[in-house]
Write a protein that holds these residues in place. Structure first.
Motif, PDB file in Angstrom:
ATOM      1  N   PHE A 130       0.819  -1.220   0.000  1.00 41.37           N
ATOM      2  CA  PHE A 130       0.000   0.000   0.000  1.00 41.37           C
ATOM      3  C   PHE A 130       0.851   1.268   0.000  1.00 41.37           C
ATOM      4  O   PHE A 130       0.333   2.354  -0.239  1.00 41.37           O
ATOM      5  CB  PHE A 130      -0.910   0.014   1.233  1.00 41.37           C
ATOM      6  N   ASP A 131       2.146   1.119   0.288  1.00 43.92           N
ATOM      7  CA  ASP A 131       3.035   2.278   0.393  1.00 43.92           C
ATOM      8  C   ASP A 131       2.456   3.290   1.376  1.00 43.92           C
ATOM      9  O   ASP A 131       2.489   4.507   1.155  1.00 43.92           O
ATOM     10  CB  ASP A 131       3.249   2.924  -0.985  1.00 43.92           C
ATOM     11  N   ALA A 132       1.865   2.777   2.437  1.00 37.11           N
ATOM     12  CA  ALA A 132       1.251   3.625   3.461  1.00 37.11           C
ATOM     13  C   ALA A 132       1.095   2.790   4.721  1.00 37.11           C
ATOM     14  O   ALA A 132       1.060   1.561   4.678  1.00 37.11           O
ATOM     15  CB  ALA A 132      -0.108   4.132   2.991  1.00 37.11           C
ATOM     16  N   GLU A 133       1.008   3.466   5.853  1.00 36.49           N
ATOM     17  CA  GLU A 133       0.802   2.780   7.120  1.00 36.49           C
ATOM     18  C   GLU A 133      -0.622   2.244   7.189  1.00 36.49           C
ATOM     19  O   GLU A 133      -1.586   2.966   6.924  1.00 36.49           O
ATOM     20  CB  GLU A 133       1.047   3.732   8.282  1.00 36.49           C
ATOM     21  N   ILE A 134      -0.746   0.988   7.525  1.00 35.48           N
ATOM     22  CA  ILE A 134      -2.063   0.386   7.715  1.00 35.48           C
ATOM     23  C   ILE A 134      -2.130  -0.192   9.123  1.00 35.48           C
ATOM     24  O   ILE A 134      -1.112  -0.418   9.771  1.00 35.48           O
ATOM     25  CB  ILE A 134      -2.356  -0.698   6.650  1.00 35.48           C
ATOM     26  N   THR A 135      -3.345  -0.421   9.574  1.00 30.65           N
ATOM     27  CA  THR A 135      -3.551  -1.061  10.869  1.00 30.65           C
ATOM     28  C   THR A 135      -3.885  -2.524  10.637  1.00 30.65           C
ATOM     29  O   THR A 135      -4.777  -2.835   9.840  1.00 30.65           O
ATOM     30  CB  THR A 135      -4.696  -0.385  11.643  1.00 30.65           C
ATOM     31  N   LEU A 136      -3.163  -3.413  11.299  1.00 32.39           N
ATOM     32  CA  LEU A 136      -3.366  -4.853  11.139  1.00 32.39           C
ATOM     33  C   LEU A 136      -3.795  -5.447  12.469  1.00 32.39           C
ATOM     34  O   LEU A 136      -3.124  -5.267  13.481  1.00 32.39           O
ATOM     35  CB  LEU A 136      -2.079  -5.522  10.644  1.00 32.39           C
ATOM     36  N   ILE A 137      -4.924  -6.148  12.458  1.00 29.44           N
ATOM     37  CA  ILE A 137      -5.445  -6.764  13.682  1.00 29.44           C
ATOM     38  C   ILE A 137      -5.608  -8.262  13.452  1.00 29.44           C
ATOM     39  O   ILE A 137      -6.403  -8.673  12.601  1.00 29.44           O
ATOM     40  CB  ILE A 137      -6.796  -6.145  14.080  1.00 29.44           C
ATOM     41  N   PRO A 138      -4.848  -9.100  14.164  1.00 29.94           N
ATOM     42  CA  PRO A 138      -5.011 -10.555  14.016  1.00 29.94           C
ATOM     43  C   PRO A 138      -6.256 -11.011  14.765  1.00 29.94           C
ATOM     44  O   PRO A 138      -6.338 -10.887  15.979  1.00 29.94           O
ATOM     45  CB  PRO A 138      -3.737 -11.112  14.663  1.00 29.94           C
ATOM     46  N   LEU A 139      -7.231 -11.565  14.033  1.00 29.21           N
ATOM     47  CA  LEU A 139      -8.483 -12.000  14.657  1.00 29.21           C
ATOM     48  C   LEU A 139      -8.397 -13.442  15.128  1.00 29.21           C
ATOM     49  O   LEU A 139      -8.817 -13.778  16.233  1.00 29.21           O
ATOM     50  CB  LEU A 139      -9.642 -11.829  13.677  1.00 29.21           C
ATOM     51  N   THR A 140      -7.869 -14.316  14.275  1.00 28.89           N
ATOM     52  CA  THR A 140      -7.636 -15.717  14.627  1.00 28.89           C
ATOM     53  C   THR A 140      -6.307 -16.129  14.007  1.00 28.89           C
ATOM     54  O   THR A 140      -5.593 -15.295  13.434  1.00 28.89           O
ATOM     55  CB  THR A 140      -8.758 -16.640  14.099  1.00 28.89           C
ATOM     56  N   GLU A 141      -5.966 -17.404  14.114  1.00 27.99           N
ATOM     57  CA  GLU A 141      -4.703 -17.904  13.556  1.00 27.99           C
ATOM     58  C   GLU A 141      -4.602 -17.645  12.055  1.00 27.99           C
ATOM     59  O   GLU A 141      -3.519 -17.394  11.529  1.00 27.99           O
ATOM     60  CB  GLU A 141      -4.596 -19.408  13.820  1.00 27.99           C
ATOM     61  N   LYS A 142      -5.743 -17.675  11.355  1.00 32.40           N
ATOM     62  CA  LYS A 142      -5.734 -17.523   9.898  1.00 32.40           C
ATOM     63  C   LYS A 142      -6.501 -16.302   9.409  1.00 32.40           C
ATOM     64  O   LYS A 142      -6.621 -16.099   8.204  1.00 32.40           O
ATOM     65  CB  LYS A 142      -6.344 -18.776   9.245  1.00 32.40           C
ATOM     66  N   GLU A 143      -6.990 -15.506  10.316  1.00 29.61           N
ATOM     67  CA  GLU A 143      -7.883 -14.405   9.946  1.00 29.61           C
ATOM     68  C   GLU A 143      -7.285 -13.075  10.392  1.00 29.61           C
ATOM     69  O   GLU A 143      -6.940 -12.906  11.559  1.00 29.61           O
ATOM     70  CB  GLU A 143      -9.242 -14.640  10.625  1.00 29.61           C
ATOM     71  N   TRP A 144      -7.192 -12.136   9.448  1.00 27.66           N
ATOM     72  CA  TRP A 144      -6.556 -10.857   9.719  1.00 27.66           C
ATOM     73  C   TRP A 144      -7.451  -9.720   9.232  1.00 27.66           C
ATOM     74  O   TRP A 144      -7.978  -9.772   8.116  1.00 27.66           O
ATOM     75  CB  TRP A 144      -5.211 -10.768   9.004  1.00 27.66           C
ATOM     76  N   LEU A 145      -7.594  -8.690  10.052  1.00 32.23           N
ATOM     77  CA  LEU A 145      -8.348  -7.504   9.664  1.00 32.23           C
ATOM     78  C   LEU A 145      -7.373  -6.402   9.296  1.00 32.23           C
ATOM     79  O   LEU A 145      -6.476  -6.060  10.070  1.00 32.23           O
ATOM     80  CB  LEU A 145      -9.258  -7.046  10.811  1.00 32.23           C
ATOM     81  N   ILE A 146      -7.544  -5.848   8.105  1.00 32.42           N
ATOM     82  CA  ILE A 146      -6.677  -4.780   7.608  1.00 32.42           C
ATOM     83  C   ILE A 146      -7.499  -3.495   7.527  1.00 32.42           C
ATOM     84  O   ILE A 146      -8.589  -3.487   6.950  1.00 32.42           O
ATOM     85  CB  ILE A 146      -6.127  -5.134   6.212  1.00 32.42           C
ATOM     86  N   LEU A 147      -6.980  -2.419   8.097  1.00 31.56           N
ATOM     87  CA  LEU A 147      -7.646  -1.116   8.047  1.00 31.56           C
ATOM     88  C   LEU A 147      -6.702  -0.110   7.407  1.00 31.56           C
ATOM     89  O   LEU A 147      -5.590   0.117   7.918  1.00 31.56           O
ATOM     90  CB  LEU A 147      -8.033  -0.655   9.449  1.00 31.56           C
ATOM     91  N   GLY A 148      -7.135   0.461   6.293  1.00 34.05           N
ATOM     92  CA  GLY A 148      -6.312   1.452   5.617  1.00 34.05           C
ATOM     93  C   GLY A 148      -7.083   2.740   5.416  1.00 34.05           C
ATOM     94  O   GLY A 148      -8.319   2.742   5.406  1.00 34.05           O
ATOM     95  N   SER A 149      -6.372   3.831   5.257  1.00 36.23           N
ATOM     96  CA  SER A 149      -7.044   5.101   4.989  1.00 36.23           C
ATOM     97  C   SER A 149      -7.654   5.077   3.593  1.00 36.23           C
ATOM     98  O   SER A 149      -7.330   4.216   2.769  1.00 36.23           O
ATOM     99  CB  SER A 149      -6.051   6.257   5.113  1.00 36.23           C
ATOM    100  N   GLU A 150      -8.517   6.034   3.317  1.00 37.80           N
ATOM    101  CA  GLU A 150      -9.158   6.096   2.005  1.00 37.80           C
ATOM    102  C   GLU A 150      -8.156   6.346   0.878  1.00 37.80           C
ATOM    103  O   GLU A 150      -8.469   6.133  -0.294  1.00 37.80           O
ATOM    104  CB  GLU A 150     -10.247   7.172   2.002  1.00 37.80           C
ATOM    105  N   LYS A 151      -6.941   6.759   1.227  1.00 37.49           N
ATOM    106  CA  LYS A 151      -5.910   7.002   0.217  1.00 37.49           C
ATOM    107  C   LYS A 151      -5.518   5.727  -0.510  1.00 37.49           C
ATOM    108  O   LYS A 151      -5.021   5.792  -1.645  1.00 37.49           O
ATOM    109  CB  LYS A 151      -4.672   7.615   0.872  1.00 37.49           C
ATOM    110  N   ILE A 152      -5.738   4.558   0.119  1.00 40.80           N
ATOM    111  CA  ILE A 152      -5.334   3.312  -0.540  1.00 40.80           C
ATOM    112  C   ILE A 152      -6.190   3.023  -1.769  1.00 40.80           C
ATOM    113  O   ILE A 152      -5.836   2.177  -2.594  1.00 40.80           O
ATOM    114  CB  ILE A 152      -5.393   2.109   0.422  1.00 40.80           C
TER     115      ILE A 152
END
Length: 328
Positions: A126-148
């Motif tokens: 993304f060439d930008a800082e994103i927020t990564l939240i591990p939900l489970t062993e195989k599940e990940w939530l990615i939060l990026g700004s609208e710039k992505i």
């Protein structure tokens, strides 16, 4: 670690683990006292490999873990809506609008993906800082700004002509292609409309999970799942199993004949291309008359002409139901 001589043989203890021991033995005559002491010395200086120190989570990973724990708590309580506490929102600066993406890594249990490894990969893409939240062993939530959504640097005028759904889909497909090339195992992605995490993060996570479930259920070969393309699937999924079977019996009496592999492929392409005969023929690499023959044959076998709107809707619904009922 000294050797032991017994019954004309020399024994050395090479390794011991719990109740098991590994011994090395030779006849006493084939080894001199000097050689025996030399082996004693070598084995006495042999050290067990030190276990690798446990990987310590970074501060960012620790904060993301707190959000994950809060999400799990809401799920355990059976909530469908919940606002995040202010202290959690401030931890990861989740007050501004974010584009949420749910990543499900369909990798083997022996393959463990580490937070830092995935975070670095996503930041680079993304060439930008994103927020990564591990939900489970195989599940990940990615939060990026609208710039992505405009990370390709395309002309703003051209970009404005695209719908929000088009931008979200283009970003999602680009991310999925990168993960396919750089990651181990199959990856499923679901993208949602931009939202404010402080208000709706929990409900959006539930919707993203539902989107992946619907996509994997009704479109087995697909790995990119978009909620606005699964509205009919969501409605059909709510129909009780008995009603699904009853509907199929009424609409298509001989399912094995109506939905053979060739017919399924033909109809899926036909519906995907808005029932356009010429475009479907091109997509399937067949002559237009061949496609018309297949559609006429289906009409003869079922009494349904998919070139008419009402019949096309019935067959589309029947196809969705058939995909899930035939696997049970």
């Amino acid at each position: 670690m000294s050797s032991v001589i017994k019954n004309g043989r020399v024994y050395w203890l090479v390794q011991k683990q719990e109740s098991e021991a590994l011994l090395f033995a030779v006849d006493e005559q084939v080894v001199s006292d000097v050689e025996r002491r030399l082996v004693d010395l070598v084995l006495s200086t042999k050290k067990e490999p030190e276990p690798k120190p446990a990987r310590m989570p970074t501060e960012e990973e620790r904060k993301a873990g707190l959000v994950r724990d809060w999400l799990h708590q809401q799920q355990e309580r059976g909530f469908t809506q919940a606002e995040m506490p202010d202290q959690l929102v401030s931890l990861l600066s989740l007050y501004s609008t974010k584009v949420p993406i749910l990543l499900y890594g369909d990798y083997t249990t022996s393959r463990r993906v580490h937070y830092a490894e995935l975070k670095k990969l996503l930041d680079s893409f993304f060439d930008a800082e994103i927020t990564l939240i591990p939900l489970t062993e195989k599940e990940w939530l990615i939060l990026g700004s609208e710039k992505i959504l405009t990370m390709d640097g395309s002309d703003d005028r051209i970009s404005d002509e695209e719908s929000l759904e088009d931008k979200l889909a283009a970003m999602g497909y680009g991310l999925h292609e990168m993960l396919e090339n750089e990651w181990v195992g199959e990856a499923h992605l679901a993208v949602h409309y931009p939202m404010t995490p402080a208000k709706s993060l929990y409900s959006v996570v539930l919707q993203l999970r539902e989107t992946i479930m619907l996509g994997r259920t009704y479109h087995v070969g697909s790995s990119m799942h978009l909620p606005w393309e699964l509205q009919l699937e969501k409605l059909v999924h709510l129909v009780p199993e008995a009603e699904k079977a009853s509907f199929l019996e009424r609409v298509l009496k001989r399912l094995d004949v109506a939905f053979d592999p060739e017919t399924m492929t033909t109809l899926e392409q036909f519906f995907q291309l808005d029932c356009n005969v010429s475009e479907t023929a091109k997509k399937l690499y067949i002559h237009r008359n061949t496609l018309l023959y297949r559609l006429d044959k289906f009409k003869q076998e079922t009494g349904l002409d998919v070139r008419t709107f009402n019949n096309a809707v019935l067959v589309k619904i029947a196809m969705l139901l058939y995909k899930v009922t035939k696997r049970k």
